[in-house]
Design a protein around this motif. Structure first.
Motif, PDB file in Angstrom:
ATOM      1  N   THR A  57       0.798  -1.233   0.000  1.00  0.00           N
ATOM      2  CA  THR A  57       0.000   0.000   0.000  1.00  0.00           C
ATOM      3  C   THR A  57       0.827   1.277   0.000  1.00  0.00           C
ATOM      4  OG1 THR A  57      -0.165   0.002   2.416  1.00  0.00           O
ATOM      5  CG2 THR A  57      -1.932  -1.103   1.187  1.00  0.00           C
ATOM      6  N   GLY A  58       2.116   1.168   0.310  1.00  0.00           N
ATOM      7  CA  GLY A  58       2.972   2.361   0.323  1.00  0.00           C
ATOM      8  C   GLY A  58       2.895   3.078   1.644  1.00  0.00           C
ATOM      9  N   PRO A  59       3.436   4.262   1.692  1.00  0.00           N
ATOM     10  CA  PRO A  59       3.932   5.060   0.577  1.00  0.00           C
ATOM     11  C   PRO A  59       5.182   4.435  -0.054  1.00  0.00           C
ATOM     12  CG  PRO A  59       4.467   6.139   2.651  1.00  0.00           C
ATOM     13  CD  PRO A  59       3.621   4.951   2.979  1.00  0.00           C
ATOM     14  N   HIS A  60       5.267   4.612  -1.372  1.00  0.00           N
ATOM     15  CA  HIS A  60       6.349   4.027  -2.150  1.00  0.00           C
ATOM     16  C   HIS A  60       7.401   5.085  -2.479  1.00  0.00           C
ATOM     17  CE1 HIS A  60       3.836   0.493  -2.704  1.00  0.00           C
ATOM     18  NE2 HIS A  60       2.860   1.285  -3.104  1.00  0.00           N
ATOM     19  N   PRO A  61       8.687   4.686  -2.509  1.00  0.00           N
ATOM     20  CA  PRO A  61       9.731   5.633  -2.914  1.00  0.00           C
ATOM     21  C   PRO A  61       9.601   5.944  -4.409  1.00  0.00           C
ATOM     22  CG  PRO A  61      10.657   3.443  -2.610  1.00  0.00           C
ATOM     23  CD  PRO A  61       9.220   3.372  -2.177  1.00  0.00           C
ATOM     24  N   ARG A  62      10.212   7.023  -4.829  1.00  0.00           N
ATOM     25  CA  ARG A  62      10.070   7.489  -6.206  1.00  0.00           C
ATOM     26  C   ARG A  62      10.436   6.447  -7.269  1.00  0.00           C
ATOM     27  NH1 ARG A  62      13.007  12.907  -6.429  1.00  0.00           N
ATOM     28  NH2 ARG A  62      12.847  12.359  -8.586  1.00  0.00           N
ATOM     29  N   PRO A  63      11.498   5.647  -7.095  1.00  0.00           N
ATOM     30  CA  PRO A  63      11.769   4.638  -8.131  1.00  0.00           C
ATOM     31  C   PRO A  63      10.614   3.645  -8.302  1.00  0.00           C
ATOM     32  CG  PRO A  63      13.699   4.936  -6.745  1.00  0.00           C
ATOM     33  CD  PRO A  63      12.575   5.701  -6.098  1.00  0.00           C
ATOM     34  N   VAL A  64       9.971   3.285  -7.207  1.00  0.00           N
ATOM     35  CA  VAL A  64       8.845   2.351  -7.268  1.00  0.00           C
ATOM     36  C   VAL A  64       7.640   3.037  -7.915  1.00  0.00           C
ATOM     37  CG1 VAL A  64       7.242   0.955  -5.895  1.00  0.00           C
ATOM     38  CG2 VAL A  64       9.670   1.009  -5.303  1.00  0.00           C
TER      39      VAL A  64
END
Length: 134
Positions: A57-64
């Protein structure tokens, strides 16, 4: 003389990057400690609930985020996305399909095609270079 090997450790930011999670969303004890290679392997092979939740569910880092949107990290920046996003926010972006996202996806598709073309050209060249000359 005997050599004493200490376990290799890494900073939490490095471990979070290897795990594909946003460091600021990890538990405090993860952020403030160090992670050994053994601990990292254990987290990867048998992720605890907090890691499973972050990955789903994240939050996801920018690369993801970029990978989930099918664009580059630079494309995220050009689109004004500078923060980590949750899966829900990513899905909403996909649903809205703003002009900048369509443009970045098209750019990414062109980059991929060009990469394949260059790879094929290089393979062809190396094949010709290996042929015997008469």
């Amino acid at each position: 003389m005997t050599s004493h090997q200490s376990a290799q450790t890494m900073k939490p930011a490095t471990a979070a990057k290897k795990l594909g999670v946003y460091l600021e969303a990890t538990p405090t004890e993860f952020q403030e400690g160090v992670v050994s290679r053994t601990e990292l392997a254990a987290l990867q092979s048998d992720p605890p609930q907090w890691l499973q939740d972050l990955r789903s569910t994240g939050p996801h880092p920018r690369p993801v985020v970029a990978a989930k949107l099918g664009i580059s990290i630079s494309g995220l920046a050009r689109g004004g996305v500078t923060d980590a996003l949750t899966t829900e926010q990513i899905d909403a972006l996909k649903q809205d399909d703003p002009e900048w996202l369509r443009k970045e996806r098209a750019t990414q598709a062109e980059v991929r095609k060009e990469t394949v073309r260059i790879k094929e050209r290089n393979a062809e060249r190396s094949g010709k270079a290996q042929e015997p000359r008469s």
